[in-house]
Design an enzyme around this catalytic site. Structure first.
Site, PDB file in Angstrom:
ATOM      1  N   ASP A  42       0.823  -1.207   0.000  1.00  0.00           N
ATOM      2  CA  ASP A  42       0.000   0.000   0.000  1.00  0.00           C
ATOM      3  C   ASP A  42       0.858   1.259   0.000  1.00  0.00           C
ATOM      4  O   ASP A  42       0.546   2.241  -0.679  1.00  0.00           O
ATOM      5  CB  ASP A  42      -0.924   0.009   1.221  1.00  0.00           C
ATOM      6  CG  ASP A  42      -2.018  -1.035   1.124  1.00  0.00           C
ATOM      7  OD1 ASP A  42      -2.664  -1.116   0.072  1.00  0.00           O
ATOM      8  OD2 ASP A  42      -2.232  -1.763   2.107  1.00  0.00           O
ATOM      9  N   ASP A 142      -3.991  14.389  21.221  1.00  0.00           N
ATOM     10  CA  ASP A 142      -2.698  14.005  20.663  1.00  0.00           C
ATOM     11  C   ASP A 142      -2.599  14.390  19.192  1.00  0.00           C
ATOM     12  O   ASP A 142      -1.504  14.576  18.662  1.00  0.00           O
ATOM     13  CB  ASP A 142      -2.482  12.499  20.799  1.00  0.00           C
ATOM     14  CG  ASP A 142      -2.024  12.096  22.191  1.00  0.00           C
ATOM     15  OD1 ASP A 142      -1.753  12.989  23.012  1.00  0.00           O
ATOM     16  OD2 ASP A 142      -1.942  10.878  22.458  1.00  0.00           O
ATOM     17  N   ALA A 154      -7.554   3.129   7.187  1.00  0.00           N
ATOM     18  CA  ALA A 154      -6.154   3.070   7.601  1.00  0.00           C
ATOM     19  C   ALA A 154      -5.993   3.682   8.993  1.00  0.00           C
ATOM     20  O   ALA A 154      -6.613   3.239   9.954  1.00  0.00           O
ATOM     21  CB  ALA A 154      -5.285   3.769   6.550  1.00  0.00           C
ATOM     22  N   LEU A 157      -9.212   4.526  10.938  1.00  0.00           N
ATOM     23  CA  LEU A 157      -9.926   3.428  11.601  1.00  0.00           C
ATOM     24  C   LEU A 157      -9.228   3.040  12.901  1.00  0.00           C
ATOM     25  O   LEU A 157      -9.890   2.743  13.904  1.00  0.00           O
ATOM     26  CB  LEU A 157     -10.023   2.226  10.662  1.00  0.00           C
ATOM     27  CG  LEU A 157     -10.808   1.014  11.174  1.00  0.00           C
ATOM     28  CD1 LEU A 157     -12.229   1.402  11.558  1.00  0.00           C
ATOM     29  CD2 LEU A 157     -10.812  -0.099  10.140  1.00  0.00           C
ATOM     30  N   SER A 158      -7.893   3.068  12.905  1.00  0.00           N
ATOM     31  CA  SER A 158      -7.150   2.771  14.126  1.00  0.00           C
ATOM     32  C   SER A 158      -7.447   3.787  15.226  1.00  0.00           C
ATOM     33  O   SER A 158      -7.376   3.470  16.414  1.00  0.00           O
ATOM     34  CB  SER A 158      -5.642   2.747  13.843  1.00  0.00           C
ATOM     35  OG  SER A 158      -5.321   1.732  12.927  1.00  0.00           O
TER      36      SER A 158
END
Length: 253
Positions: A42, A142, A154, A157-158
């Site tokens: 990717d 953060d 990617a 979603l995390s």
């Protein structure tokens, strides 16, 4: 017959695949090709977008990396036939205009996401403006992401952001470890929106901004908006289109 050019990431699996394809199929240069075959992961596909921004060729990418969410399974068998029967999907980048505390401007495109991340031990304090109107006066966090539909599975979603269907004409605005307001989980915005993320304390609480993997430090504010002139056409095997993969991702655990 469809004329293909082939590029590879430089890893050993990608080089082996390139040599096999070169033995079996007549390859041409990128400018002469009808389709560009990309071999890697990717990250290499994103690198290809940025390396050849004006190359208006569809890309049939095959996975010789790790995850390969944006790529097809690798096989050199019936490659031309696969390409000719492939489903086409177009993804569009977002533009990041990053302005530093020194008055410097850097403009970059991102096909996955723009990320604004704290660059010190302290949280970042930022404000968010949408189309010139103040949406959030102060967010302690953060970081903050603006993700495209293609990039929503990617980093977004995390960070517990939403998965966005490819053709939904939306962008995800997702906080990373929001501290105040604690219950704000982000927003879905129309892809016509202009988003400004402003550092409220640039001297004490420095932040950096990145478009995909390219980073700028000492940020005062960042402007993000979608760019329709640099869409990239990706080709996928039947029943493996990017839109179908993104939809399935909403039901995976």
């Amino acid at each position: 017959m469809t004329k293909i050019a082939c590029i590879y990431s430089g890893s050993e699996p990608s080089l082996t695949a390139f040599n096999r394809i070169k033995e079996r199929y007549p390859l041409v240069g990128k400018e002469e090709a009808d389709v560009l075959v990309a071999l890697g992961g990717d990250g290499f596909l994103l690198h290809t977008f940025h390396e050849f921004p004006d190359l208006n060729k569809p890309i049939f990418a095959m996975n010789r990396g790790t995850l390969g969410f944006l790529l097809n399974e690798y096989s050199e068998e019936n490659l031309i036939e696969r390409i000719e029967k492939a489903i086409s999907e177009t993804i569009y980048p977002i533009v990041m205009e990053a302005y530093t505390i020194y008055g410097e401007k850097t403009e970059m495109m991102a096909y996955n996401e723009v990320s604004v991340i704290r660059h010190s031990a302290q949280s970042a304090n930022v404000s968010i403006e949408i189309n010139g109107d103040m949406a959030l006066e102060k967010l302690a966090c953060d970081g903050l992401l603006v993700a495209t539909p293609a990039g929503s599975t990617a980093y977004n979603l995390s960070a517990h952001g939403p998965v966005i269907p490819l053709h939904s004409e939306l962008l995800a605005l997702t906080p990373v470890s929001a501290f105040r307001p604690r219950r704000w989980r982000g927003a879905l915005l129309p892809n016509s929106a202009e988003i400004v993320i402003r550092n409220l304390d640039p001297k004490k609480r420095p932040i950096s901004a990145a478009a995909d993997s390219r980073e700028v430090n000492e940020i005062e504010y960042v402007k993000v908006y979608q760019e329709k002139n640099y869409g990239k056409k990706l080709l996928f095997d039947k029943n493996q289109s990017l839109n179908e993969r993104i939809l399935r991702e909403q039901f995976s655990f």
